[in-house]
Design an enzyme around this catalytic site. Structure first.
Site, PDB file in Angstrom:
ATOM      1  N   TRP A 103     -31.789 -37.406  -1.041  1.00 19.28           N
ATOM      2  CA  TRP A 103     -30.802 -37.488   0.026  1.00 19.28           C
ATOM      3  C   TRP A 103     -30.897 -38.778   0.821  1.00 19.28           C
ATOM      4  O   TRP A 103     -29.876 -39.415   1.115  1.00 19.28           O
ATOM      5  CB  TRP A 103     -30.859 -36.254   0.917  1.00 19.28           C
ATOM      6  CG  TRP A 103     -30.430 -35.036   0.147  1.00 19.28           C
ATOM      7  CD1 TRP A 103     -31.210 -33.962  -0.174  1.00 19.28           C
ATOM      8  CD2 TRP A 103     -29.147 -34.798  -0.459  1.00 19.28           C
ATOM      9  NE1 TRP A 103     -30.480 -33.063  -0.925  1.00 19.28           N
ATOM     10  CE2 TRP A 103     -29.220 -33.548  -1.113  1.00 19.28           C
ATOM     11  CE3 TRP A 103     -27.949 -35.503  -0.516  1.00 19.28           C
ATOM     12  CZ2 TRP A 103     -28.139 -32.993  -1.809  1.00 19.28           C
ATOM     13  CZ3 TRP A 103     -26.878 -34.957  -1.205  1.00 19.28           C
ATOM     14  CH2 TRP A 103     -26.980 -33.723  -1.840  1.00 19.28           C
ATOM     15  N   ASP A 173     -31.127 -37.247   9.163  1.00 13.81           N
ATOM     16  CA  ASP A 173     -30.387 -36.204   8.458  1.00 13.81           C
ATOM     17  C   ASP A 173     -31.257 -34.948   8.483  1.00 13.81           C
ATOM     18  O   ASP A 173     -32.314 -34.917   7.871  1.00 13.81           O
ATOM     19  CB  ASP A 173     -30.138 -36.676   7.012  1.00 13.81           C
ATOM     20  CG  ASP A 173     -29.512 -35.589   6.124  1.00 13.81           C
ATOM     21  OD1 ASP A 173     -29.279 -34.466   6.608  1.00 13.81           O
ATOM     22  OD2 ASP A 173     -29.266 -35.895   4.936  1.00 13.81           O
ATOM     23  N   LYS A 197     -26.859 -25.172   5.062  1.00 10.06           N
ATOM     24  CA  LYS A 197     -28.199 -24.759   4.650  1.00 10.06           C
ATOM     25  C   LYS A 197     -28.791 -23.769   5.657  1.00 10.06           C
ATOM     26  O   LYS A 197     -29.283 -22.727   5.276  1.00 10.06           O
ATOM     27  CB  LYS A 197     -29.106 -25.981   4.511  1.00 10.06           C
ATOM     28  CG  LYS A 197     -28.467 -27.157   3.755  1.00 10.06           C
ATOM     29  CD  LYS A 197     -28.773 -27.220   2.327  1.00 10.06           C
ATOM     30  CE  LYS A 197     -27.980 -28.101   1.412  1.00 10.06           C
ATOM     31  NZ  LYS A 197     -27.767 -29.494   1.680  1.00 10.06           N
TER      32      LYS A 197
HETATM   33  C1  PLP Z   1     -27.290 -30.749   1.035  1.00  8.01           C
HETATM   34  C2  PLP Z   1     -27.728 -31.998   1.692  1.00  8.01           C
HETATM   35  C3  PLP Z   1     -26.869 -33.095   1.882  1.00  8.01           C
HETATM   36  C4  PLP Z   1     -25.453 -33.113   1.355  1.00  8.01           C
HETATM   37  O1  PLP Z   1     -24.671 -32.273   2.073  1.00  8.01           O
HETATM   38  P1  PLP Z   1     -23.092 -32.166   1.783  1.00  8.01           P
HETATM   39  O2  PLP Z   1     -22.657 -31.375   2.971  1.00  8.01           O
HETATM   40  O3  PLP Z   1     -22.941 -31.463   0.487  1.00  8.01           O
HETATM   41  O4  PLP Z   1     -22.524 -33.530   1.764  1.00  8.01           O
HETATM   42  C5  PLP Z   1     -27.358 -34.190   2.556  1.00  8.01           C
HETATM   43  N1  PLP Z   1     -28.607 -34.231   3.027  1.00  8.01           N
HETATM   44  C6  PLP Z   1     -29.469 -33.207   2.848  1.00  8.01           C
HETATM   45  C7  PLP Z   1     -30.849 -33.308   3.376  1.00  8.01           C
HETATM   46  C8  PLP Z   1     -29.051 -32.064   2.178  1.00  8.01           C
HETATM   47  O5  PLP Z   1     -29.906 -31.043   1.997  1.00  8.01           O
END
Ligand code: PLP
Length: 361
Positions: A103, A173, A197
């Site tokens: 990511w 993030d 998540k």
């Molecule tokens: C799932 C995830 C993403 C991507 O998320 P989307 O909403 O599908 O763009 C980005 N960063 C992390 C840490 C993730 O777990």
């Protein structure tokens, strides 16, 4: 009880049962207003009240001061990979990225399109199984910001504490460990994440941004891609992801009822500890990540060979446990045990793991 299976998916992922019940009960008529939250204007009083409650709950749970704006965007966490450099990577400077896994790497790749990226740390050689010591992390002198991913969902590593970047903005993030523990938001200038998540039904990205960041922006930018437009309209520059925000509001109510961020951390410690204890109990299991940075949300593990891993997945599925396959890019196995994953489900998983080892070890 229903016949719902045990959910260990990495995302979208398990939500609290009472949140699903509440959504179902209110979907046609929200709180006796005679209309549905998802059928009315986002400028009307019904949405406004729910949205305010959602924002206030976030402030309360994470201790977020008025110096920060809170709102929700579309486009997933992935859109932020480009919006961040577009807005904040100043010409003639660099952006520092911690290359910690899938990511953070994707975020860095997008940033490269907009300017100079300095990979302060690169975990490629260790197959992204570890992280730098937060105390040693120092941004470049001419840095526009330092970027990290607090929990690498695919690699299964998680920062246990965060670097101090001084005057250089720190951006994180937190998609996959949002509100899984108390976080000192004041250390950050921007925290964001896809909500699917840990916080609600897919479709929104939560943005927590220090107001002072807006003074650092590049311009002009296309309207949706300019944070200033969202901040100055309290996140209602255009139609926000209404249903997702409603889901988040209910999940936050559930978090507050269950001990807040510390309650989530206690649960996460307990649940992840149960799985790691099994992994540490014999050589049958392999945990490929540095013990110091083990994720409490996504526990990745391997078995002695791929055939056994396949067998594990088939038998787990038969036993009603879903989502245990590692990400297609890395293989292996992974149990995602987010906030809403019940302790009993993790207990069932660990009992299954021990039994699987007895039969196949
Ligand atoms: C799932 C995830 C993403 C991507 O998320 P989307 O909403 O599908 O763009 C980005 N960063 C992390 C840490 C993730 O777990």
């Amino acid at each position: 009880m229903s016949s719902r299976k045990l959910n260990f998916f990495a995302g979208p992922s398990v939500l609290p049962l009472e949140v699903l019940d509440e959504l179902q009960a209110q979907i046609k008529d929200y709180n006796g207003n005679g209309s549905s939250m998802i059928e009315t204007s986002h400028r009307g009083p019904m949405f406004a009240e729910m949205y305010k409650q959602c924002q206030n709950s976030l402030r309360e749970i994470l201790g977020i001061s008025d110096e920060y704006d809170i709102y929700f965007l579309g486009g997933g966490a992935t859109l932020q990979f480009s919006m961040i450099p577009m807005n904040f990577l100043k010409p003639g400077t660099v952006a520092d990225y911690i290359k910690s896994g899938t990511w953070a790497n994707k975020a860095g790749k997008d940033a490269e399109l907009f300017g100079d990226v300095n990979y302060y740390y690169d975990g490629t050689d260790s197959k992204f199984s570890s992280l730098p010591d937060s105390k040693t992390v120092k941004p470049s002198k001419n840095s526009s910001y330092l970027y990290l991913c607090s929990n690498e969902t695919i690699g299964g590593i998680e920062w246990q504490d965060f670097p101090d970047t001084g005057d250089v903005p720190l951006i994180a993030d937190m998609s996959s460990d949002f509100i899984s523990r108390p976080v000192d938001v004041n250390k950050f200038d921007m925290i964001y994440g896809g909500i699917q998540k840990n916080l609600g039904p897919a479709g929104a990205t939560l943005i927590i941004m220090k107001k002072s960041m807006l003074e650092r922006q590049n311009s002009p930018l296309a309207s949706y891609l300019d944070y200033k437009n969202h901040a100055s309209n309290d996140g209602l520059f255009n139609t926000p992801p209404v249903f997702s925000i409603w889901g988040v509001k209910l999940v936050l109510d559930w978090i507050k009822k269950n001990g807040g961020a510390q309650g989530m951390a206690d649960r996460a410690n307990l649940k992840s500890g149960m799985v790691y204890d099994v992994l540490d109990s014999s050589d049958f299991w392999k945990s490929p990540v540095d013990r110091n940075y083990r994720s409490k949300m996504n526990v990745v593990f391997r078995l002695p060979n791929v055939d056994l891993e396949k067998k594990f997945l088939v038998e787990a599925s038969t036993a009603g446990m879903l989502g245990l396959k590692g990400h297609r890019s890395v293989g292996g196995l992974r149990a995602s045990i987010y906030n809403a994953c019940p302790v009993e489900d993790v207990k069932t998983l660990t009992e299954f793991m021990k039994e699987f080892e007895r039969k196949n070890g």
